[in-house]
Scaffold this active site. Sequence first.
Site, PDB file in Angstrom:
ATOM      1  N   ASN A   1       0.866  -1.183   0.000  1.00 35.74           N
ATOM      2  CA  ASN A   1       0.000   0.000   0.000  1.00 35.74           C
ATOM      3  C   ASN A   1       0.898   1.226   0.000  1.00 35.74           C
ATOM      4  OD1 ASN A   1      -1.824   2.023   0.476  1.00 35.74           O
ATOM      5  ND2 ASN A   1      -2.444   1.300   2.516  1.00 35.74           N
ATOM      6  N   TRP A   2       0.970   1.877  -1.145  1.00 40.79           N
ATOM      7  CA  TRP A   2       1.898   3.007  -1.283  1.00 40.79           C
ATOM      8  C   TRP A   2       1.374   4.284  -0.613  1.00 40.79           C
ATOM      9  CZ3 TRP A   2       4.143   3.026  -6.990  1.00 40.79           C
ATOM     10  CH2 TRP A   2       4.848   1.831  -7.196  1.00 40.79           C
ATOM     11  N   LYS A   3       0.110   4.278  -0.231  1.00 42.28           N
ATOM     12  CA  LYS A   3      -0.524   5.462   0.384  1.00 42.28           C
ATOM     13  C   LYS A   3      -0.283   6.691  -0.503  1.00 42.28           C
ATOM     14  CE  LYS A   3      -0.072   3.078   4.742  1.00 42.28           C
ATOM     15  NZ  LYS A   3       0.082   3.108   6.191  1.00 42.28           N
TER      16      LYS A   3
ATOM     17  N   HIS B   1      -9.175   0.783   5.236  1.00 40.98           N
ATOM     18  CA  HIS B   1      -7.892   1.055   5.890  1.00 40.98           C
ATOM     19  C   HIS B   1      -8.106   1.983   7.088  1.00 40.98           C
ATOM     20  CE1 HIS B   1      -3.811   2.328   6.647  1.00 40.98           C
ATOM     21  NE2 HIS B   1      -3.431   1.254   5.983  1.00 40.98           N
TER      22      HIS B   1
ATOM     23  N   GLU C   1      -6.503   4.401   8.147  1.00 45.70           N
ATOM     24  CA  GLU C   1      -6.336   5.835   7.852  1.00 45.70           C
ATOM     25  C   GLU C   1      -7.612   6.411   7.243  1.00 45.70           C
ATOM     26  OE1 GLU C   1      -2.719   5.333   5.641  1.00 45.70           O
ATOM     27  OE2 GLU C   1      -1.723   4.750   7.509  1.00 45.70           O
TER      28      GLU C   1
ATOM     29  N   GLU D   1      -4.824  -5.175  10.484  1.00 45.40           N
ATOM     30  CA  GLU D   1      -3.791  -4.167  10.694  1.00 45.40           C
ATOM     31  C   GLU D   1      -4.032  -3.466  12.034  1.00 45.40           C
ATOM     32  OE1 GLU D   1      -1.995  -2.882   6.635  1.00 45.40           O
ATOM     33  OE2 GLU D   1      -3.666  -1.586   7.099  1.00 45.40           O
TER      34      GLU D   1
ATOM     35  N   GLY E   1       3.045   2.061  10.738  1.00 46.56           N
ATOM     36  CA  GLY E   1       3.985   3.163  10.596  1.00 46.56           C
ATOM     37  C   GLY E   1       4.699   3.539  11.886  1.00 46.56           C
TER      38      GLY E   1
ATOM     39  N   SER F   1       4.084  -2.415  10.109  1.00 43.36           N
ATOM     40  CA  SER F   1       5.547  -2.443  10.286  1.00 43.36           C
ATOM     41  C   SER F   1       6.200  -3.771   9.893  1.00 43.36           C
ATOM     42  CB  SER F   1       5.919  -2.061  11.728  1.00 43.36           C
ATOM     43  OG  SER F   1       5.458  -0.754  12.016  1.00 43.36           O
TER      44      SER F   1
ATOM     45  N   GLY G   1       3.176  -1.177   4.159  1.00 45.49           N
ATOM     46  CA  GLY G   1       3.196   0.261   3.893  1.00 45.49           C
ATOM     47  C   GLY G   1       4.610   0.700   3.562  1.00 45.49           C
ATOM     48  N   GLY G   2       5.282   1.276   4.541  1.00 45.14           N
ATOM     49  CA  GLY G   2       6.618   1.868   4.342  1.00 45.14           C
ATOM     50  C   GLY G   2       7.589   1.002   3.552  1.00 45.14           C
TER      51      GLY G   2
HETATM   52  P1  13P Z   1       3.472   0.160   7.600  1.00 42.91           P
HETATM   53  O1  13P Z   1       3.988  -1.107   6.953  1.00 42.91           O
HETATM   54  O2  13P Z   1       4.192   1.388   7.135  1.00 42.91           O
HETATM   55  O3  13P Z   1       3.390   0.041   9.078  1.00 42.91           O
HETATM   56  O4  13P Z   1       1.968   0.366   7.072  1.00 42.91           O
HETATM   57  C1  13P Z   1       1.080  -0.691   7.120  1.00 42.91           C
HETATM   58  C2  13P Z   1      -0.137  -0.300   6.374  1.00 42.91           C
HETATM   59  O5  13P Z   1      -0.854   0.595   6.786  1.00 42.91           O
HETATM   60  C3  13P Z   1      -0.443  -1.005   5.119  1.00 42.91           C
HETATM   61  O6  13P Z   1      -1.729  -0.720   4.686  1.00 42.91           O
END
Ligand code: 13P
Length: 251
Positions: free
Chosen positions: A9-11, A96, A98, A168, A174, A214, A235-236
């Site tokens: 997920n590149w956000k 998600h 967020e 998640e 993050g 993470s 994510g990251g």
């Molecule tokens: P991180 O891997 O950066 O913690 O993010 C997870 C995420 O929100 C994937 O959707």
Amino acid sequence: MRNKIVAGNWKMNNNATQTKALINDLKASLHNIKTNCRVVIAPTSINLSLAVQETKDSVIEVSAQNMHQASNGAYTGEISADMLLDVGINTVILGHSERRTLFDESDELLAEKVNTALEKGLEIIFCFGESLNDRKLDNHFLEVGSQVKKSLFHLPEASWKNIILAYEPVWAIGTGETASPEQAQEMHAFIRQIVEKKYNKEVAENVSILYGGSVKPSNAVEIFSKEDVDGGLIGGASLNASDFTGIITAF
Ligand code: 13P
């Protein structure tokens, strides 16, 4: 048999040039690797079309990060399921944390989005997870169960072939803090159990449940080794081709 999946997920990261470069890096690093899992990336919506073109003739699949629940109409700034399908997208991430917290997406709204996505034939990566407060209060099973039930348990059994679940925990997103493999396994087993109770063993055994929060190359092997963990939503670490490849090879 359920699918193993690693999804990135590149956000809200990567412009068009960076999208193209990261896809090319990823293609190069995956070139000599035999993957036994589906590899999915979810770039920001403005670059979905480009990502579809750039991933043609590769194992990489492209997902959207969100969509609107209505088919079309006066919804300034939004993107519909048909628009995603039109540019070659077959998968969408919904729910998600967020989106839930920063954009006030409720379980009920998410149920509407789920219905629209399925009606249109999209596959869904459906996210859910408890807050740190829920975890501290020992409410995590209740909260996760409630999110899954409220947005998905109205669905007929047949719809579940197009659902991928992603647990998640909000406190692990993050933050660098990961759920332990045991915590992930415990929650995934719980989710499978409530799906079995509502539907049946076949649905529960066939739904892929990804862990997100993470995940890095250094912890992926241990997390993915757990029986009920079928992959990751990253994510990251998905923003770097060698880290993402490291996670993919953890299978
Ligand atoms: P991180 O891997 O950066 O913690 O993010 C997870 C995420 O929100 C994937 O959707």
